[in-house]
Motif scaffolding. Sequence first.
Motif, mmCIF file in Angstrom:
data_model
loop_
_atom_site.group_PDB
_atom_site.id
_atom_site.type_symbol
_atom_site.label_atom_id
_atom_site.label_comp_id
_atom_site.label_asym_id
_atom_site.label_seq_id
_atom_site.Cartn_x
_atom_site.Cartn_y
_atom_site.Cartn_z
ATOM 1 N N MET A 1 26.108 38.636 49.346
ATOM 2 C CA MET A 1 26.353 37.743 48.227
ATOM 3 C C MET A 1 27.675 37.008 48.462
ATOM 4 S SD MET A 1 27.245 38.678 44.259
ATOM 5 C CE MET A 1 25.614 39.028 43.687
ATOM 6 N N ILE A 2 27.659 35.742 48.310
ATOM 7 C CA ILE A 2 28.864 34.936 48.422
ATOM 8 C C ILE A 2 29.548 34.947 47.054
ATOM 9 C CG2 ILE A 2 29.762 32.619 48.803
ATOM 10 C CD1 ILE A 2 27.361 32.173 50.657
ATOM 11 N N PHE A 3 30.838 35.177 47.054
ATOM 12 C CA PHE A 3 31.574 35.183 45.794
ATOM 13 C C PHE A 3 31.630 33.775 45.226
ATOM 14 C CE2 PHE A 3 32.685 39.469 45.693
ATOM 15 C CZ PHE A 3 33.048 39.881 46.963
ATOM 16 N N ILE A 4 31.387 33.670 43.937
ATOM 17 C CA ILE A 4 31.455 32.386 43.259
ATOM 18 C C ILE A 4 32.909 31.945 43.114
ATOM 19 C CG2 ILE A 4 31.049 31.215 41.051
ATOM 20 C CD1 ILE A 4 28.507 32.879 40.767
ATOM 21 N N ILE A 5 33.779 32.878 42.841
ATOM 22 C CA ILE A 5 35.188 32.555 42.660
ATOM 23 C C ILE A 5 36.043 33.524 43.456
ATOM 24 C CG2 ILE A 5 34.957 31.515 40.378
ATOM 25 C CD1 ILE A 5 35.851 34.253 39.236
ATOM 26 N N ASP A 6 37.300 33.177 43.642
ATOM 27 C CA ASP A 6 38.239 34.090 44.269
ATOM 28 C C ASP A 6 39.389 34.346 43.297
ATOM 29 O OD1 ASP A 6 39.762 31.774 44.393
ATOM 30 O OD2 ASP A 6 39.594 31.560 46.553
ATOM 31 N N PHE A 7 40.273 35.244 43.679
ATOM 32 C CA PHE A 7 41.363 35.621 42.790
ATOM 33 C C PHE A 7 42.265 34.429 42.494
ATOM 34 C CE2 PHE A 7 45.487 37.482 41.682
ATOM 35 C CZ PHE A 7 45.091 38.255 40.605
ATOM 36 N N ASP A 8 42.441 33.554 43.463
ATOM 37 C CA ASP A 8 43.263 32.358 43.261
ATOM 38 C C ASP A 8 42.694 31.493 42.124
ATOM 39 O OD1 ASP A 8 45.437 30.557 44.121
ATOM 40 O OD2 ASP A 8 43.756 29.224 44.641
ATOM 41 N N TYR A 9 41.369 31.318 42.105
ATOM 42 C CA TYR A 9 40.749 30.551 41.017
ATOM 43 C C TYR A 9 40.976 31.259 39.679
ATOM 44 C CZ TYR A 9 37.586 27.968 38.065
ATOM 45 O OH TYR A 9 37.098 27.211 37.029
ATOM 46 N N TYR A 10 40.746 32.562 39.663
ATOM 47 C CA TYR A 10 40.922 33.336 38.435
ATOM 48 C C TYR A 10 42.339 33.164 37.883
ATOM 49 C CZ TYR A 10 41.653 37.434 35.462
ATOM 50 O OH TYR A 10 41.996 38.258 34.420
ATOM 51 N N LYS A 11 43.320 33.283 38.766
ATOM 52 C CA LYS A 11 44.717 33.247 38.351
ATOM 53 C C LYS A 11 45.204 31.829 38.019
ATOM 54 C CE LYS A 11 48.998 34.005 40.670
ATOM 55 N NZ LYS A 11 49.614 34.516 41.867
ATOM 56 N N ASN A 12 44.861 30.856 38.843
ATOM 57 C CA ASN A 12 45.445 29.520 38.718
ATOM 58 C C ASN A 12 44.614 28.515 37.930
ATOM 59 O OD1 ASN A 12 47.766 30.206 40.243
ATOM 60 N ND2 ASN A 12 46.550 30.056 42.100
ATOM 61 N N ASN A 13 43.307 28.674 37.903
ATOM 62 C CA ASN A 13 42.462 27.730 37.168
ATOM 63 C C ASN A 13 42.030 28.291 35.817
ATOM 64 O OD1 ASN A 13 42.077 27.157 40.199
ATOM 65 N ND2 ASN A 13 41.471 25.261 39.200
ATOM 66 N N PHE A 14 41.523 29.521 35.829
ATOM 67 C CA PHE A 14 41.114 30.178 34.591
ATOM 68 C C PHE A 14 42.337 30.673 33.814
ATOM 69 C CE2 PHE A 14 39.473 33.926 32.223
ATOM 70 C CZ PHE A 14 38.487 33.294 31.475
ATOM 71 N N LEU A 15 43.444 30.830 34.530
ATOM 72 C CA LEU A 15 44.707 31.348 33.983
ATOM 73 C C LEU A 15 44.571 32.790 33.512
ATOM 74 C CD1 LEU A 15 45.932 28.157 32.067
ATOM 75 C CD2 LEU A 15 46.407 28.848 34.440
ATOM 76 N N GLY A 16 43.765 33.544 34.254
ATOM 77 C CA GLY A 16 43.555 34.948 33.934
ATOM 78 C C GLY A 16 44.743 35.798 34.339
ATOM 79 N N THR A 17 45.030 36.789 33.517
ATOM 80 C CA THR A 17 46.134 37.711 33.802
ATOM 81 C C THR A 17 45.728 39.175 33.656
ATOM 82 O OG1 THR A 17 46.873 37.602 31.500
ATOM 83 C CG2 THR A 17 47.886 36.050 33.034
ATOM 84 N N LEU A 18 44.541 39.425 33.187
ATOM 85 C CA LEU A 18 44.120 40.786 32.858
ATOM 86 C C LEU A 18 43.713 41.607 34.086
ATOM 87 C CD1 LEU A 18 43.517 42.750 30.510
ATOM 88 C CD2 LEU A 18 41.223 41.812 30.447
ATOM 89 N N VAL A 19 42.900 41.044 34.959
ATOM 90 C CA VAL A 19 42.346 41.791 36.093
ATOM 91 C C VAL A 19 43.312 41.704 37.277
ATOM 92 C CG1 VAL A 19 40.378 42.039 37.646
ATOM 93 C CG2 VAL A 19 40.011 41.192 35.315
ATOM 94 N N PRO A 20 43.773 42.854 37.776
ATOM 95 C CA PRO A 20 44.668 42.822 38.933
ATOM 96 C C PRO A 20 43.912 42.476 40.221
ATOM 97 C CG PRO A 20 44.243 45.086 38.258
ATOM 98 C CD PRO A 20 43.553 44.195 37.267
ATOM 99 N N CYS A 21 44.631 41.923 41.167
ATOM 100 C CA CYS A 21 44.026 41.467 42.424
ATOM 101 C C CYS A 21 43.277 42.592 43.139
ATOM 102 C CB CYS A 21 45.108 40.892 43.329
ATOM 103 S SG CYS A 21 44.464 40.170 44.860
ATOM 104 N N ASP A 22 43.829 43.805 43.154
ATOM 105 C CA ASP A 22 43.198 44.899 43.892
ATOM 106 C C ASP A 22 41.866 45.350 43.287
ATOM 107 O OD1 ASP A 22 44.635 46.024 41.698
ATOM 108 O OD2 ASP A 22 44.697 47.970 42.702
ATOM 109 N N LYS A 23 41.595 44.990 42.047
ATOM 110 C CA LYS A 23 40.330 45.338 41.398
ATOM 111 C C LYS A 23 39.387 44.135 41.290
ATOM 112 C CE LYS A 23 41.834 49.390 39.667
ATOM 113 N NZ LYS A 23 41.457 50.617 40.249
#
Length: 110
Positions: A1-23
């Motif tokens: 399965m190809i990931f739809i998003i990466d952690f960079d998108y989560y952090k910088n575009n979605f502005l997510g702060t809840l899920v840590p990178c290692d998880k």
Amino acid sequence: MIFIIDFDYYKNNFLGTLVPCDKFYHIEKKACVYVKNAILNKNSDITEVKDAVCAVCELIYNEEKRNGIKSENNDGYAVTYFDNPSFTQKVNDVITIYLATTGLMYCAIG
């Protein structure tokens, strides 16, 4: 399965702060399954799909972090667990919020 998003998108575009990178990637894979089911596995790289995956990641992270525990009481040691259908409904509600206007959703969701 190809990931739809990466952690960079989560952090910088979605502005997510809840899920840590290692998880993140473990959880993102699960979130993709929910979203792909809702859109009948159509390939879509639009922002709304990516944001839906991010939002579902946060729901899954919270669920796993609490191990399904809804509430606890220390005095009499009482623990209440979430029932799985309520979690699934929360996921469906979040997906609907992000994807309702895209025309991608399976009609039985939402």
